[in-house]
Scaffold this motif. Structure first.
Motif, mmCIF file in Angstrom:
data_model
loop_
_atom_site.group_PDB
_atom_site.id
_atom_site.type_symbol
_atom_site.label_atom_id
_atom_site.label_comp_id
_atom_site.label_asym_id
_atom_site.label_seq_id
_atom_site.Cartn_x
_atom_site.Cartn_y
_atom_site.Cartn_z
ATOM 1 N N ILE A 118 29.619 51.239 23.169
ATOM 2 C CA ILE A 118 30.077 50.724 24.461
ATOM 3 C C ILE A 118 29.327 51.406 25.606
ATOM 4 C CG2 ILE A 118 32.047 50.526 26.022
ATOM 5 C CD1 ILE A 118 32.060 48.539 23.678
ATOM 6 N N GLN A 119 29.005 52.680 25.421
ATOM 7 C CA GLN A 119 28.212 53.357 26.440
ATOM 8 C C GLN A 119 26.823 52.715 26.545
ATOM 9 O OE1 GLN A 119 29.155 55.604 28.740
ATOM 10 N NE2 GLN A 119 27.091 55.279 29.564
ATOM 11 N N PHE A 120 26.250 52.343 25.393
ATOM 12 C CA PHE A 120 24.972 51.628 25.382
ATOM 13 C C PHE A 120 25.107 50.286 26.103
ATOM 14 C CE2 PHE A 120 22.040 48.628 23.267
ATOM 15 C CZ PHE A 120 20.825 49.259 23.501
ATOM 16 N N CYS A 121 26.234 49.611 25.887
ATOM 17 C CA CYS A 121 26.480 48.334 26.563
ATOM 18 C C CYS A 121 26.490 48.505 28.089
ATOM 19 C CB CYS A 121 27.799 47.729 26.098
ATOM 20 S SG CYS A 121 27.770 47.090 24.413
ATOM 21 N N HIS A 122 27.029 49.626 28.565
ATOM 22 C CA HIS A 122 27.009 49.897 30.006
ATOM 23 C C HIS A 122 25.564 49.948 30.517
ATOM 24 C CE1 HIS A 122 31.184 50.695 31.256
ATOM 25 N NE2 HIS A 122 31.382 51.223 30.056
ATOM 26 N N GLU A 123 24.672 50.582 29.737
ATOM 27 C CA GLU A 123 23.273 50.690 30.141
ATOM 28 C C GLU A 123 22.610 49.310 30.160
ATOM 29 O OE1 GLU A 123 20.990 53.966 28.361
ATOM 30 O OE2 GLU A 123 22.855 54.594 27.392
ATOM 31 N N LEU A 152 38.179 50.273 26.134
ATOM 32 C CA LEU A 152 36.772 50.544 26.438
ATOM 33 C C LEU A 152 36.074 49.291 26.969
ATOM 34 C CD1 LEU A 152 35.791 52.630 23.258
ATOM 35 C CD2 LEU A 152 36.256 53.525 25.553
ATOM 36 N N VAL A 153 36.394 48.154 26.365
ATOM 37 C CA VAL A 153 35.765 46.893 26.760
ATOM 38 C C VAL A 153 36.233 46.463 28.148
ATOM 39 C CG1 VAL A 153 35.582 44.431 26.184
ATOM 40 C CG2 VAL A 153 35.349 46.152 24.386
ATOM 41 N N ASN A 154 37.505 46.644 28.433
ATOM 42 C CA ASN A 154 38.004 46.312 29.779
ATOM 43 C C ASN A 154 37.303 47.123 30.850
ATOM 44 O OD1 ASN A 154 39.842 44.247 29.244
ATOM 45 N ND2 ASN A 154 41.521 45.659 28.821
ATOM 46 N N ASP A 155 37.003 48.377 30.545
ATOM 47 C CA ASP A 155 36.272 49.211 31.496
ATOM 48 C C ASP A 155 34.836 48.723 31.651
ATOM 49 O OD1 ASP A 155 36.003 51.656 33.159
ATOM 50 O OD2 ASP A 155 34.619 52.260 31.569
ATOM 51 N N LEU A 156 34.263 48.209 30.581
ATOM 52 C CA LEU A 156 32.899 47.678 30.609
ATOM 53 C C LEU A 156 32.826 46.342 31.348
ATOM 54 C CD1 LEU A 156 29.920 47.610 29.490
ATOM 55 C CD2 LEU A 156 30.871 46.491 27.450
ATOM 56 N N GLU A 157 33.848 45.497 31.159
ATOM 57 C CA GLU A 157 33.888 44.131 31.689
ATOM 58 C C GLU A 157 32.633 43.325 31.301
ATOM 59 O OE1 GLU A 157 35.900 43.172 35.501
ATOM 60 O OE2 GLU A 157 35.563 45.305 35.958
ATOM 61 N N PRO A 158 32.432 43.124 30.006
ATOM 62 C CA PRO A 158 31.284 42.327 29.549
ATOM 63 C C PRO A 158 31.548 40.840 29.734
ATOM 64 C CG PRO A 158 32.648 42.886 27.672
ATOM 65 C CD PRO A 158 33.289 43.549 28.882
ATOM 66 N N TYR A 159 30.556 40.046 29.398
ATOM 67 C CA TYR A 159 30.752 38.593 29.408
ATOM 68 C C TYR A 159 31.763 38.198 28.336
ATOM 69 C CZ TYR A 159 29.839 33.607 28.937
ATOM 70 O OH TYR A 159 29.984 32.232 28.880
ATOM 71 N N TYR A 184 45.973 38.905 24.812
ATOM 72 C CA TYR A 184 47.029 39.503 25.633
ATOM 73 C C TYR A 184 46.571 40.758 26.372
ATOM 74 C CZ TYR A 184 50.244 36.467 23.027
ATOM 75 O OH TYR A 184 50.872 35.384 22.455
ATOM 76 N N ASN A 185 45.506 41.400 25.897
ATOM 77 C CA ASN A 185 45.148 42.715 26.434
ATOM 78 C C ASN A 185 43.793 42.774 27.130
ATOM 79 O OD1 ASN A 185 47.395 44.689 25.431
ATOM 80 N ND2 ASN A 185 46.919 43.417 23.655
ATOM 81 N N LEU A 186 42.897 41.825 26.844
ATOM 82 C CA LEU A 186 41.622 41.809 27.559
ATOM 83 C C LEU A 186 41.793 41.256 28.967
ATOM 84 C CD1 LEU A 186 38.935 40.444 25.036
ATOM 85 C CD2 LEU A 186 38.971 42.719 26.082
ATOM 86 N N LYS A 187 40.970 41.711 29.874
ATOM 87 C CA LYS A 187 40.955 41.132 31.210
ATOM 88 C C LYS A 187 40.611 39.645 31.107
ATOM 89 C CE LYS A 187 39.677 45.328 33.748
ATOM 90 N NZ LYS A 187 38.643 45.991 34.598
ATOM 91 N N PRO A 188 41.239 38.799 31.927
ATOM 92 C CA PRO A 188 41.036 37.337 31.820
ATOM 93 C C PRO A 188 39.590 36.900 32.024
ATOM 94 C CG PRO A 188 42.957 37.841 33.172
ATOM 95 C CD PRO A 188 42.257 39.151 32.921
ATOM 96 N N SER A 189 38.800 37.717 32.696
ATOM 97 C CA SER A 189 37.410 37.344 32.950
ATOM 98 C C SER A 189 36.527 37.482 31.714
ATOM 99 C CB SER A 189 36.838 38.216 34.069
ATOM 100 O OG SER A 189 36.877 39.590 33.679
#
Length: 536
Positions: A118-123, A152-159, A184-189
């Motif tokens: 996930i840290q790599f995904c941020h980069e 972790l994914v919600n903090d990243l906010e990927p596609y 139920y737990n991921l951001k709607p975006s």
């Protein structure tokens, strides 16, 4: 508002079939047909800096290499993505998205490296790419572990975040459970993706369930042309696109997909077919990595019942992380049923002391030189011992069985052969073979005392029988039908007995037997009545 989207990954996941060597013309044809078909997202291959650039392959070391292959092609309204298996492509190999033909990067990762991935995904996201977080082997996650990943994914906010059923293990109930946890737990975006495999032939029905499930977000499913992909294959895009057209009002051009299948995919299928088969069913039904099944089946010493017993003994944390040494240990442990065979060795020694011995193997020369073998039997009246098979038209006194799979195949033949000869065939079995009638064999010998723990194939049946002869103080025997192995697989008088591992390792197996014969030369002399690669 819910949207449903279709992602094609033929050029990436389909590449496991042909080592990504589609050929440049096929790559362009597949790409353009899928663009014309109107797929929402098209994955063009792997980014892997361990591989050199080859315009005929869709596995590329950098984004610039992808630009060289696809950069002049019109992508229309389709999002173009590539995949990185975390740890196989350094961030320095990715140009900024504004300078690249690629719009998005899908990053796959296993549970134990999810924080680093996930840290790599941020980069990757900082470079401007749409990022997809791909949780492989989703069935290895507990609910708590999956929710930790969601944080972790919600903090990243990927596609998107995708559920990857790497080994085709999911059924509808547990698939929807995982989907609902994310919904139920991921951001709607954040879109939810689903990547299926067809081990249980559920890729199509499971994908329909995911698309039907209520969700106030984008939901996307992965598919490939004709289901092209490793193991049992993937969701066929031509099927799911028809469903999405009918149920969700999409307008995918299925004819373009069919043209791509006919021209560019079927040649690969005819050469290396994929799809549902027993091998992938066994791996999925045991919730384990398919390489475990491959390892055990390649032994060609185990019945399917035995294979399932060994797979069932794999520790849960090892199930999806293949460990060759570990499964070798389980195999040896299963095979190493100990028994006291002293009395049976003595009985065989007494029975074999007053007549010559003739050992019969299943090589083609047994049939080609049958008349010479029958003449030898008539002239010398030997005790005949066949090894893991029953010959046609040659009388035998004993059948030596060290292979439980062969024994299951031969059980009825043993009875028939006894009836045809008017006398029973006495069975000498090693202790890893279990009698189907739950009774004792005529002789049972300790498997562990006959194998070679240091050999590449520890339980070569011919070598095991030679070890029996030395234990029974036999100093001379004739042999027929022990031809040795060839790369072309033309090794057995009955082609059904042929197996892949013997062809692949033919030279090393032949040399191992030659070395064994040289080692036994001072103790045991063998006379080969038929041609053999074991004789220099």
């Amino acid at each position: 508002m819910k949207q449903v989207k279709l992602l094609d990954c033929t050029l990436r996941d389909g590449g496991y079939v042909n080592d990504w060597e589609f050929g440049h013309d096929n790559i362009v044809t597949i790409f353009e047909r899928l663009i014309s078909a109107g797929v929402d997202i098209l994955e063009v291959g792997f980014l892997d800096d361990r591989r050199s650039f080859d315009r005929n392959r869709t596995i590329m070391p950098t984004t610039q290499c992808a630009d060289q292959i696809f950069g002049k092609l019109d992508k229309g309204n389709t999002m173009i993505v590539a995949m990185i298996d975390y740890g196989t492509c350094d961030i320095s190999n990715l140009s900024p998205c504004s300078d690249s033909y690629i719009d998005g990067i899908r990053v796959i990762f296993k549970k134990h490296v999810m924080h680093e991935a996930i840290q790599f995904c941020h980069e990757v996201k900082k470079l401007g790419y749409k990022v997809f977080a791909q949780a492989v082997s989703i069935t290895s996650y507990s609910d708590r572990e999956l929710l930790d990943l969601v944080d972790l994914v919600n903090d990243l906010e990927p596609y998107a975040m995708s559920l990857v059923d790497t080994y085709g293990l999911l059924h509808q109930d547990n698939l929807l459970h995982y989907f609902q946890l994310l919904n139920y737990n991921l951001k709607p975006s954040i879109a939810i993706g689903y990547h299926s495999h067809n081990n249980f032939q559920l890729a199509y029905s499971n994908s329909m369930e995911v698309l039907r499930e209520p969700a106030d977000r984008t939901v996307l499913v992965d598919a490939t042309l004709y289901g092209m992909g490793k193991s049992a294959g993937n969701l066929p895009i031509e099927l799911i696109s028809m469903y999405m057209n009918t149920v969700f009002g999409r307008n995918f051009n299925v004819s373009q997909m069919l043209e791509a299948i006919d021209i560019s995919i079927m040649p690969f299928f005819r050469k290396s077919p994929w799809g549902y088969n027993l091998f992938f069913y066994i791996s999925a039904s045991n919730n384990c990595h398919p390489n475990y099944v491959r390892f055990l089946m390649d032994k060609h010493t185990l019945s399917l019942k035995s294979i399932n017993t060994i797979l069932d003994a794999i520790e849960p944390e090892k199930k999806l992380l293949y460990d060759k040494d570990y499964i070798e240990t389980l195999y040896r442990r299963y095979q190493s049923t100990e028994c006291n065979d002293e009395a049976d060795i003595q009985a065989l020694s007494a029975s074999w002391s007053d007549r010559p011995l003739l050992l019969l193997g299943p090589g083609k020369n047994l049939e080609l030189e049958k008349e010479a073998i029958l003449s030898y039997i008539k002239a010398h009246n030997p005790i005949t011992i066949s090894v893991n098979f029953i010959p046609e038209g040659i009388p035998i006194d004993y059948a030596f069985l060290s292979n439980s799979r062969r024994y299951v195949q031969l059980n009825n033949r043993l009875l028939e052969h006894a009836d045809a000869q008017g006398r029973p065939v006495r069975v000498i079995a090693t202790s890893n073979v279990t009698n189907v009638k739950d009774t004792h064999f005529d002789y049972t010998l300790n498997y562990n005392s006959l194998i070679d723990q240091n050999a590449e194939i520890i339980d070569n049946s011919f070598v095991m029988l030679l070890n029996v002869l030395t234990k029974t103080s036999i100093h001379h025997a004739a042999c027929a039908g022990f031809d040795g192995y060839t790369v072309d697989g033309d090794n057995y008088y009955n082609s059904a007995m042929d197996y892949r591992i013997a062809r692949e390792k033919s030279q090393s197996i032949n040399q191992y037997v030659i070395d064994t014969l040289e080692r036994l030369a001072g103790t045991l002399t063998l006379e080969f009545l038929t041609d053999s690669k074991y004789v220099k």
